[in-house]
Design an enzyme around this catalytic site. Sequence first.
Site, PDB file in Angstrom:
ATOM      1  N   ASP A 202       0.833  -1.199   0.000  1.00  0.00           N
ATOM      2  CA  ASP A 202       0.000   0.000   0.000  1.00  0.00           C
ATOM      3  C   ASP A 202       0.877   1.264   0.000  1.00  0.00           C
ATOM      4  O   ASP A 202       1.863   1.334   0.744  1.00  0.00           O
ATOM      5  CB  ASP A 202      -0.863  -0.050   1.272  1.00  0.00           C
ATOM      6  CG  ASP A 202      -1.967   0.981   1.276  1.00  0.00           C
ATOM      7  OD1 ASP A 202      -2.858   0.889   0.423  1.00  0.00           O
ATOM      8  OD2 ASP A 202      -1.938   1.879   2.144  1.00  0.00           O
ATOM      9  N   GLU A 242      14.703 -14.147   1.496  1.00  0.00           N
ATOM     10  CA  GLU A 242      14.996 -15.167   2.527  1.00  0.00           C
ATOM     11  C   GLU A 242      14.104 -16.384   2.321  1.00  0.00           C
ATOM     12  O   GLU A 242      14.381 -17.474   2.806  1.00  0.00           O
ATOM     13  CB  GLU A 242      14.695 -14.614   3.936  1.00  0.00           C
ATOM     14  CG  GLU A 242      15.645 -13.560   4.419  1.00  0.00           C
ATOM     15  CD  GLU A 242      15.087 -12.852   5.673  1.00  0.00           C
ATOM     16  OE1 GLU A 242      14.203 -13.410   6.367  1.00  0.00           O
ATOM     17  OE2 GLU A 242      15.551 -11.722   5.938  1.00  0.00           O
TER      18      GLU A 242
HETATM   19  C1  NOJ Z   1      -4.452   2.941  -0.820  1.00  0.00           C
HETATM   20  C2  NOJ Z   1      -5.579   1.979  -0.658  1.00  0.00           C
HETATM   21  O1  NOJ Z   1      -5.778   1.308  -1.865  1.00  0.00           O
HETATM   22  C3  NOJ Z   1      -6.772   2.783  -0.207  1.00  0.00           C
HETATM   23  O2  NOJ Z   1      -7.949   2.028  -0.221  1.00  0.00           O
HETATM   24  C4  NOJ Z   1      -6.470   3.332   1.163  1.00  0.00           C
HETATM   25  O3  NOJ Z   1      -7.525   4.168   1.574  1.00  0.00           O
HETATM   26  C5  NOJ Z   1      -5.172   4.130   1.161  1.00  0.00           C
HETATM   27  N1  NOJ Z   1      -4.114   3.480   0.444  1.00  0.00           N
HETATM   28  C6  NOJ Z   1      -4.675   4.342   2.564  1.00  0.00           C
HETATM   29  O4  NOJ Z   1      -4.199   3.134   3.083  1.00  0.00           O
END
Ligand code: NOJ
Length: 507
Positions: A202, A242
């Site tokens: 993310d 790893e």
């Molecule tokens: C990207 C994610 O895809 C989204 O759904 C989220 O709100 C934001 N990052 C924050 O984690």
Amino acid sequence: MYRLADARAVAVTQPWWQRGAIYQIYPRSFADSGGDGVGDLPGVLGKLDHLVDLGVQALWLSPFYPSPMKDFGYDVADYCGVDGLFGTLDDFDALIAAAHARGLKLVVDWVPNHTSDQHPWFSDPGRAHFYVRREEPPNHWRTQFTHDGPAWSRDPGRGDVYLHSFLPAQPDLNWDEPEVREAMHATLRFWLDRGVDGFRIDVVYRLGKDPALGENEPGRRHDQDWPSIHPRLRAIRAVLEEFGEEKMAVGEIYLSTQSDIARYVAGGQELHMAHNFFLLEAQWSAAAYREVIAEWLELLGERGWAAWCLGNHDHSRLATRLGPARARAAAVLLVTLRGTPFIFQGDELGLQDVPIPPDRVVDVDGRDPERAPIPWTAGLGAGFTTGEPWLPIDPEADRVNAAVQADDPGSMLSLYRRLLGLRAAEPALREGPQGWLQAGEDVLAFSRGPELLVAVNFASEPRTARLGNGHAEVLVATGDRTGGVDLDALSLAPDEALVLRRDERER
Ligand code: NOJ
């Protein structure tokens, strides 16, 4: 010393994440086994055959970790558990075993930029340095959601302010702190020990920020994409290694140029792939698509590998943005471009955004319409749940659902199955080079290896394309076209896309 056997070994060992499509599951909305209206991990297990029949290589699960759900799981309170809403760790172990038994790989979402404010680290006085804290806001950084605001909030317990790139309930971790990096690496090992095959990372470009917390400047952001990101990604890659050569990391990256994004993948030492949203955001025209695709493939070069993504849980659905006919043409492109296709759950059914009445809105950023539950069958609850669904079911669900489409050769589901089946059968679609053809106005056309050709008519009117000389056989079409075509004057119907094989004599 170079030996022929080595060259062959390379040819047969294309890693799994390059071979087939990766299917994104947003667990809340996929399948509810418990009747509480929220999808769960046993629900996913019960639908694995849908994925096998579709022909994907892997599933990517959006977050299922314990969370207060302020951002529906992207606010993690425990990186090493399963939220009770979704099941238990035993359910996760059963899911991964069942996926692997069917030859499916499993990728989990990793959310390293921020935790939930309910994560025990956030209130632990001994771990204050895990977050980015100051007495007063040191800059004017803003949060990233549409309704943005200051990226600093006061911690009522401690009295200082902390950084959050998203909601105040999502404090950013301090990646400049070695202890944070170690603690987060441990969370990767936790899931790797359980057998996961990779991670979707993310907002990965936010793991590097200016440690001096300087103001953003025109042309230079200080709150993301700082050079420190690159050694951090190499260290993450080393953790994956790893566990062998085939653990994969794909990162979510929103930066202003594709060449900025390429720095995360092209060297072969950081991410394996990047979700770059330039294609998703491109205008539907042959010229715009060609420009983005050609630039990205060029930037990646020999060592990089493209991920193609036209939808996810943060964007209005593909079929809503493009309309149903163009969404079919886009499916042909997605699966035939050189690289790995990512399919957001429900796009294989051509689902549209579901209208959400004001009293049912739950997301902070307007993303409910694309997150509505998957319609599996006709009838109350659409086979998604026996309870009250957390978001409204598509009003079209009696007509547009997986069961109806499975029996209809003209459905979007049947088109995706044919495309993914062809990709599995044709090495050229998995690993062959991609070459551009000058086909004529509004037509994007390219070759994959010596035999296969793809032509997409971006116009909603008929077009005639020139793909070379001689004849070809239609392998997959968005419409019901079969048989042979002339390559020097190929008539394409409005919004039509074709995958063709050149006649052998003429190659
Ligand atoms: C990207 C994610 O895809 C989204 O759904 C989220 O709100 C934001 N990052 C924050 O984690």
